[in-house]
Design a protein around this motif. Sequence first.
Motif, mmCIF file in Angstrom:
data_model
loop_
_atom_site.group_PDB
_atom_site.id
_atom_site.type_symbol
_atom_site.label_atom_id
_atom_site.label_comp_id
_atom_site.label_asym_id
_atom_site.label_seq_id
_atom_site.Cartn_x
_atom_site.Cartn_y
_atom_site.Cartn_z
ATOM 1 N N CYS A 8 0.849 -1.182 0.000
ATOM 2 C CA CYS A 8 0.000 0.000 0.000
ATOM 3 C C CYS A 8 0.894 1.245 0.000
ATOM 4 N N HIS A 9 0.317 2.416 0.101
ATOM 5 C CA HIS A 9 1.106 3.655 0.023
ATOM 6 C C HIS A 9 2.073 3.809 1.196
ATOM 7 N N CYS A 10 1.634 3.460 2.401
ATOM 8 C CA CYS A 10 2.476 3.677 3.586
ATOM 9 C C CYS A 10 3.365 2.483 3.891
ATOM 10 N N GLY A 11 3.090 1.342 3.304
ATOM 11 C CA GLY A 11 3.927 0.157 3.517
ATOM 12 C C GLY A 11 3.484 -0.729 4.667
ATOM 13 N N ALA A 12 2.408 -0.365 5.339
ATOM 14 C CA ALA A 12 1.922 -1.204 6.440
ATOM 15 C C ALA A 12 1.393 -2.543 5.933
ATOM 16 N N CYS A 71 -5.868 -0.723 3.573
ATOM 17 C CA CYS A 71 -4.907 -0.468 4.639
ATOM 18 C C CYS A 71 -5.534 0.396 5.724
ATOM 19 N N VAL A 73 -4.038 2.217 7.755
ATOM 20 C CA VAL A 73 -3.268 3.443 7.965
ATOM 21 C C VAL A 73 -3.491 4.431 6.819
ATOM 22 N N CYS A 74 -3.263 3.978 5.585
ATOM 23 C CA CYS A 74 -3.300 4.932 4.462
ATOM 24 C C CYS A 74 -4.554 4.792 3.598
HETATM 25 ZN ZN LIG Z 1 -0.973 1.747 4.071
#
Ligand SMILES: [Zn+2]
Length: 131
Positions: A8-12, A71, A73-74
């Motif tokens: 995903c964008h944040c890597g989580a 995700c 987070v993001c």
């Molecule tokens: Zn994310």
Amino acid sequence: MSEYDGACHCGAVQFRIVGDITDVYRCDCSLCRMKGALMTSVHEAAFTLVTSEDKLREYNWNTGVARHFFCAVCGIYPFHKKRAMPDHYGVNVHCLKGFDAAGLSVRQASGLEMTVKAEGARETWTGPRQP
Ligand SMILES: [Zn+2]
């Protein structure tokens, strides 16, 4: 055979898929239209979730069969578990590192026809409707 790391964008949320990507598609269902994602289908045996499941959130709608993940987070949608092919993931190819969809023709998937709330909808995907 190719291997792709996805995130995903944040890597989580990180995942990996194995296999050559030859088919990419956009779906016209009400959810996919909002996502705007370009997708490919991957068998679950070729899919590995690298990070833990606790950063995944799940959205279900309509029949509740498909499992749409995003995700926590993001908010990016990296993949979903498919309704028409329950042993496959639909993967957002924009989340794959190093994958370039340029040059591949984009297939239009008729997800709108699958919804039970639509007139003339079918319970399962049986292929494109004949004209
Ligand atoms: Zn994310």
